[in-house]
Design a protein around this motif. Sequence first.
Motif, PDB file in Angstrom:
ATOM      1  N   ILE A 165       0.813  -1.106  -0.124  1.00 48.47           N
ATOM      2  CA  ILE A 165      -0.009  -0.028   0.133  1.00 48.47           C
ATOM      3  C   ILE A 165       0.810   1.105   0.049  1.00 48.47           C
ATOM      4  N   LEU A 166       1.833   1.177   0.783  1.00 46.92           N
ATOM      5  CA  LEU A 166       2.865   2.235   0.558  1.00 46.92           C
ATOM      6  C   LEU A 166       3.431   2.553  -0.606  1.00 46.92           C
ATOM      7  N   SER A 167       3.898   1.343  -1.360  1.00 54.45           N
ATOM      8  CA  SER A 167       4.421   1.388  -2.744  1.00 54.45           C
ATOM      9  C   SER A 167       3.609   2.143  -3.735  1.00 54.45           C
ATOM     10  N   VAL A 168       2.290   2.434  -3.519  1.00 52.41           N
ATOM     11  CA  VAL A 168       1.318   2.658  -4.475  1.00 52.41           C
ATOM     12  C   VAL A 168       0.949   4.312  -3.910  1.00 52.41           C
ATOM     13  N   ASN A 169       0.411   4.384  -2.583  1.00 55.34           N
ATOM     14  CA  ASN A 169      -0.047   5.660  -2.289  1.00 55.34           C
ATOM     15  C   ASN A 169       0.877   6.472  -1.632  1.00 55.34           C
ATOM     16  N   THR A 170       2.122   6.306  -1.260  1.00 53.62           N
ATOM     17  CA  THR A 170       2.768   7.110  -0.536  1.00 53.62           C
ATOM     18  C   THR A 170       4.403   7.250  -1.132  1.00 53.62           C
ATOM     19  N   ILE A 171       4.979   6.253  -1.301  1.00 54.64           N
ATOM     20  CA  ILE A 171       6.488   6.373  -1.680  1.00 54.64           C
ATOM     21  C   ILE A 171       6.712   7.006  -2.955  1.00 54.64           C
ATOM     22  N   PRO A 172       5.883   6.664  -4.133  1.00 55.87           N
ATOM     23  CA  PRO A 172       5.964   7.467  -5.574  1.00 55.87           C
ATOM     24  C   PRO A 172       5.712   8.881  -5.351  1.00 55.87           C
ATOM     25  N   VAL A 173       5.078   9.480  -4.372  1.00 54.73           N
ATOM     26  CA  VAL A 173       4.970  10.976  -4.291  1.00 54.73           C
ATOM     27  C   VAL A 173       6.436  11.674  -4.001  1.00 54.73           C
ATOM     28  N   VAL A 174       7.072  10.821  -3.292  1.00 55.90           N
ATOM     29  CA  VAL A 174       8.452  11.614  -2.961  1.00 55.90           C
ATOM     30  C   VAL A 174       9.290  11.325  -4.348  1.00 55.90           C
ATOM     31  N   LEU A 175       9.014  10.140  -4.844  1.00 52.41           N
ATOM     32  CA  LEU A 175      10.207   9.858  -5.948  1.00 52.41           C
ATOM     33  C   LEU A 175       9.713  10.601  -7.317  1.00 52.41           C
ATOM     34  N   LEU A 176       8.448  10.934  -7.369  1.00 55.38           N
ATOM     35  CA  LEU A 176       8.110  11.826  -8.349  1.00 55.38           C
ATOM     36  C   LEU A 176       8.465  13.049  -8.300  1.00 55.38           C
ATOM     37  N   THR A 177       8.199  13.609  -7.053  1.00 58.17           N
ATOM     38  CA  THR A 177       8.574  14.938  -6.822  1.00 58.17           C
ATOM     39  C   THR A 177      10.152  15.337  -6.924  1.00 58.17           C
ATOM     40  N   LYS A 178      10.637  14.305  -6.559  1.00 64.49           N
ATOM     41  CA  LYS A 178      12.412  14.390  -6.770  1.00 64.49           C
ATOM     42  C   LYS A 178      12.774  14.391  -8.360  1.00 64.49           C
ATOM     43  N   GLY A 226      -8.945   8.174  12.212  1.00 63.25           N
ATOM     44  CA  GLY A 226      -8.847   6.702  12.073  1.00 63.25           C
ATOM     45  C   GLY A 226     -10.059   5.943  11.805  1.00 63.25           C
ATOM     46  N   GLN A 227     -10.123   4.592  11.452  1.00 58.79           N
ATOM     47  CA  GLN A 227     -11.337   3.767  11.183  1.00 58.79           C
ATOM     48  C   GLN A 227     -10.922   2.483  11.359  1.00 58.79           C
ATOM     49  N   PRO A 228     -11.767   1.467  11.934  1.00 61.89           N
ATOM     50  CA  PRO A 228     -11.191  -0.060  12.122  1.00 61.89           C
ATOM     51  C   PRO A 228     -10.999  -0.626  10.856  1.00 61.89           C
ATOM     52  N   ALA A 229      -9.928  -1.434  10.759  1.00 59.79           N
ATOM     53  CA  ALA A 229      -9.475  -2.019   9.809  1.00 59.79           C
ATOM     54  C   ALA A 229      -8.815  -1.486   8.689  1.00 59.79           C
ATOM     55  N   LYS A 230      -8.456  -0.077   8.996  1.00 60.17           N
ATOM     56  CA  LYS A 230      -8.077   0.709   7.956  1.00 60.17           C
ATOM     57  C   LYS A 230      -6.630   1.381   8.152  1.00 60.17           C
ATOM     58  N   THR A 231      -5.970   0.581   9.117  1.00 58.61           N
ATOM     59  CA  THR A 231      -4.575   0.998   9.581  1.00 58.61           C
ATOM     60  C   THR A 231      -3.475   1.220   8.480  1.00 58.61           C
ATOM     61  N   ALA A 232      -3.267   0.126   7.373  1.00 62.19           N
ATOM     62  CA  ALA A 232      -2.538   0.531   6.307  1.00 62.19           C
ATOM     63  C   ALA A 232      -2.971   1.757   5.655  1.00 62.19           C
ATOM     64  N   TYR A 233      -4.300   2.090   5.173  1.00 66.34           N
ATOM     65  CA  TYR A 233      -4.527   3.171   4.293  1.00 66.34           C
ATOM     66  C   TYR A 233      -4.433   4.482   5.190  1.00 66.34           C
ATOM     67  N   CYS A 234      -4.898   4.384   6.475  1.00 64.16           N
ATOM     68  CA  CYS A 234      -4.698   5.679   7.257  1.00 64.16           C
ATOM     69  C   CYS A 234      -3.062   5.960   7.280  1.00 64.16           C
ATOM     70  N   MET A 235      -2.241   4.893   7.318  1.00 63.80           N
ATOM     71  CA  MET A 235      -0.761   5.250   7.670  1.00 63.80           C
ATOM     72  C   MET A 235      -0.448   5.706   6.238  1.00 63.80           C
ATOM     73  N   SER A 236      -0.757   5.222   5.177  1.00 62.91           N
ATOM     74  CA  SER A 236      -0.326   5.569   3.863  1.00 62.91           C
ATOM     75  C   SER A 236      -0.758   7.218   3.570  1.00 62.91           C
ATOM     76  N   LYS A 237      -2.054   7.287   3.935  1.00 66.65           N
ATOM     77  CA  LYS A 237      -2.501   8.842   3.714  1.00 66.65           C
ATOM     78  C   LYS A 237      -2.054   9.942   4.720  1.00 66.65           C
ATOM     79  N   GLY A 238      -1.752   9.578   5.941  1.00 68.09           N
ATOM     80  CA  GLY A 238      -1.338  10.237   7.001  1.00 68.09           C
ATOM     81  C   GLY A 238       0.169  10.720   6.551  1.00 68.09           C
TER      82      GLY A 238
END
Length: 248
Positions: A106-119, A145-157
């Motif tokens: 989930i981080l490899s789609v929602n989060t990490i590419p933002v930094v690499l694209l900006t770079k 937060g929301q139950p069962a959304k740990t990964a999604y919340c992590m990636s968006k926060g």
Amino acid sequence: MGFKKVLIVGASSGIGKATAIRLAETGASLVLASRNTDKLNDVLSLCQGDGHQVFSLDVKDEQAIDEIVAAAVQFDGIPFDGFVYSAGQEGTIPLKFIKKDFLEDILSVNTIPVVLLTKALLKKGHFSKEGGSLVYVSSVMGGLGQPAKTAYCMSKGALVAIAKALALELASKKIRVNCVSPGMVITEMSEKLLESVSDENKAEILKMHPLGLGSVDDIANGIEFLLSDKGKWITGTDFLIDGGYSAQ
Ligand SMILES: NC(=O)c1ccc[n+]([C@@H]2O[C@H](COP(=O)([O-])OP(=O)(O)OC[C@H]3O[C@@H](n4cnc5c(N)ncnc54)[C@H](OP(=O)(O)O)[C@@H]3O)[C@@H](O)[C@H]2O)c1
């Protein structure tokens, strides 16, 4: 207006698609990217103006990120002054079933590419010397937060935190960095989610949005504002567009 050439990643559908159609109306040149080129070409056919470009990109591919940014600048010799990151994937898994692979995925789609694209956009000659504006699509779940959304919340926060850090790092280059955080708007992603939950849960989701569910245009409005000169004194913020979800 204030933006001339904008990279939109996740442009094939939903919020990214609506943003592409909207920004094309302003006369901007667009570079549309995601995996599905058939869908991107459909979006292209709905965009006013000429000179737009389409690239197939899986955001998990770091090398491809560098290549498409360089190729898109080389195509017309014009550097970018805007970037919208709307690619994302949903994930609902209770804690006891979470595995490391799922978190990394989930981080490899929602989060990490933002930094690499900006770079990649900030490499010599790729971004306008006049500055510009970057908008990352987070979610109300980046702050709530929301139950069962740990990964999604992590990636968006994390996106909100990235925007704040980069806002400070890039302010001297007159580059503004912000998030928009939507509540639930009707797109392929949210329709799939609504199909997967009970009627009771659906009613609960509706109740959480005092103004009802939103549309992709509601989010495109906020993105256009932050990209434009109307947002010229705004950086490092998280613009909640959520029908009142987070007011409760
Ligand atoms: N819809 C909502 O209610 C809502 C609420 C809050 C936040 N958001 C966020 O808003 C953003 C857009 O969501 P949406 O509802 O518009 O979703 P969507 O219609 O499902 O669109 C998702 C986009 O992400 C792209 N994408 C997914 N994986 C990719 C990958 N590996 N490489 C490149 N592109 C990829 C898809 O393109 P391809 O399939 O062509 O690759 C598509 O263009 C997401 O980040 C989502 O988390 C949505």
